[in-house]
Enzyme design. Structure first.
Site, PDB file in Angstrom:
ATOM      1  N   GLU A  83      41.298  26.360  29.223  1.00 13.58           N
ATOM      2  CA  GLU A  83      42.759  26.361  29.326  1.00 13.58           C
ATOM      3  C   GLU A  83      43.379  27.515  28.549  1.00 13.58           C
ATOM      4  O   GLU A  83      44.587  27.755  28.647  1.00 13.58           O
ATOM      5  CB  GLU A  83      43.324  25.034  28.808  1.00 13.58           C
ATOM      6  CG  GLU A  83      42.981  23.835  29.686  1.00 13.58           C
ATOM      7  CD  GLU A  83      43.471  22.521  29.089  1.00 13.58           C
ATOM      8  OE1 GLU A  83      44.655  22.192  29.279  1.00 13.58           O
ATOM      9  OE2 GLU A  83      42.671  21.836  28.417  1.00 13.58           O
ATOM     10  N   ASN A 232      29.723  13.878  40.328  1.00 14.13           N
ATOM     11  CA  ASN A 232      29.235  14.567  41.529  1.00 14.13           C
ATOM     12  C   ASN A 232      27.872  15.165  41.186  1.00 14.13           C
ATOM     13  O   ASN A 232      27.520  15.308  40.010  1.00 14.13           O
ATOM     14  CB  ASN A 232      30.194  15.683  41.961  1.00 14.13           C
ATOM     15  CG  ASN A 232      30.473  16.658  40.824  1.00 14.13           C
ATOM     16  OD1 ASN A 232      31.389  16.451  40.022  1.00 14.13           O
ATOM     17  ND2 ASN A 232      29.674  17.718  40.747  1.00 14.13           N
TER      18      ASN A 232
END
Length: 271
Positions: A83, A232
């Site tokens: 970020e 995932n």
């Protein structure tokens, strides 16, 4: 230290109890904070020197109160190196929670599965990590009041906590994996070649968080339990693109097991 104390003073003004357990809740896992009783909620933007979370699925607030009979402080959303925050900023909340009185911390994340025996939706107890971020939150001058110059990381994930979590999973009938978490900077997902490399290095799951907070937790002398939700399978294992939406979707599917699991860990955790 001055910034830590200023943040603590601001938080303490709103508290009537002292938290003993810290919780860092990753992507899609912040639902646990909604189960805290008699909550005091403080937005990150209202705490001096706190960054603000910019990632979808991270609410960006502290929730302090009682969970399963224990006094907890939960980060409903975390900060990431990708970020644009410094490692010091990413790990600042851990310093603040330590100063507020926590003695142990449970760090959660959503991660990609590297181990081909894993499946999306699995919960993995982190036994160790590989810092593949190219930097370290302890680089720079060391404040001896916060921790030693050269902290030991050989058992930063507390073995008694791992065993305790395994017993809780068994009692609840929840199957959990164990493995090594690899921390990458992100924000890109890994390439198939990078995943093959990480598997060769001994990684079982990969993500973009956790490692900095755990390093600082170890430096601060906190007992750490790490839990990954395998959201995932990593790049190249299945022939499909990776998206953040998939991460959130998978964590929503396993939220009930995740909630039961962590609540049981906290309820039965020895003080």
């Amino acid at each position: 230290m001055k910034q830590i104390q200023e943040a603590c003073s601001s938080i303490k003004e709103k508290l009537t109890t002292t938290p003993s357990i810290g919780l860092i809740l990753g992507s899609g896992l912040g639902i646990l904070a909604d189960k805290i009783e008699n909550p005091v909620t403080i937005l990150y933007k209202d705490i001096p020197h706190f960054p603000e979370s910019t990632v979808s699925g991270h609410k960006g607030q502290l929730v302090i109160g009682t969970l399963e009979g224990k006094q907890v402080i939960a980060m409903q959303g975390r900060f990431h190196f990708y970020e644009g925050y410094s490692m010091k900023q990413v790990t600042f909340p851990v310093r603040v929670m330590k100063e507020l009185g926590i003695e142990s911390i449970i760090v959660t994340n959503a991660a990609g599965g590297i181990n081909k025996d894993f499946n999306p939706g699995d919960l993995m107890l982190i036994t160790d990590h590989i810092n593949n971020m190219g930097t370290n939150p302890l680089i720079g001058p060391n404040d001896e009041d916060l921790g030693v110059r050269f902290p030991d990381m050989s058992q930063v994930y507390d073995t008694s906590y791992i065993k305790h979590a395994e017993n809780c999973a068994h009692n609840l009938g929840i199957t959990v994996q164990k493995g090594v978490y690899v921390g990458n900077t992100g924000p890109t997902y890994e390439t198939p070649a990078e995943i093959r490399m990480l598997r060769t290095l001994g990684g079982d799951a990969v993500g973009m968080s956790t490692v900095p907070e755990v390093i600082v937790s170890g430096h601060a002398g906190l007992k750490v339990l790490g839990i990954s939700c395998i959201s995932n399978m990593a790049a190249g294992i299945l022939d499909q693109p990776l998206t953040h939406d998939e991460v959130i979707e998978t964590t929503e599917k396993v939220r009930e097991d995740f909630l039961r699991f962590v609540k049981e860990i906290i309820r039965t955790l020895p003080q």
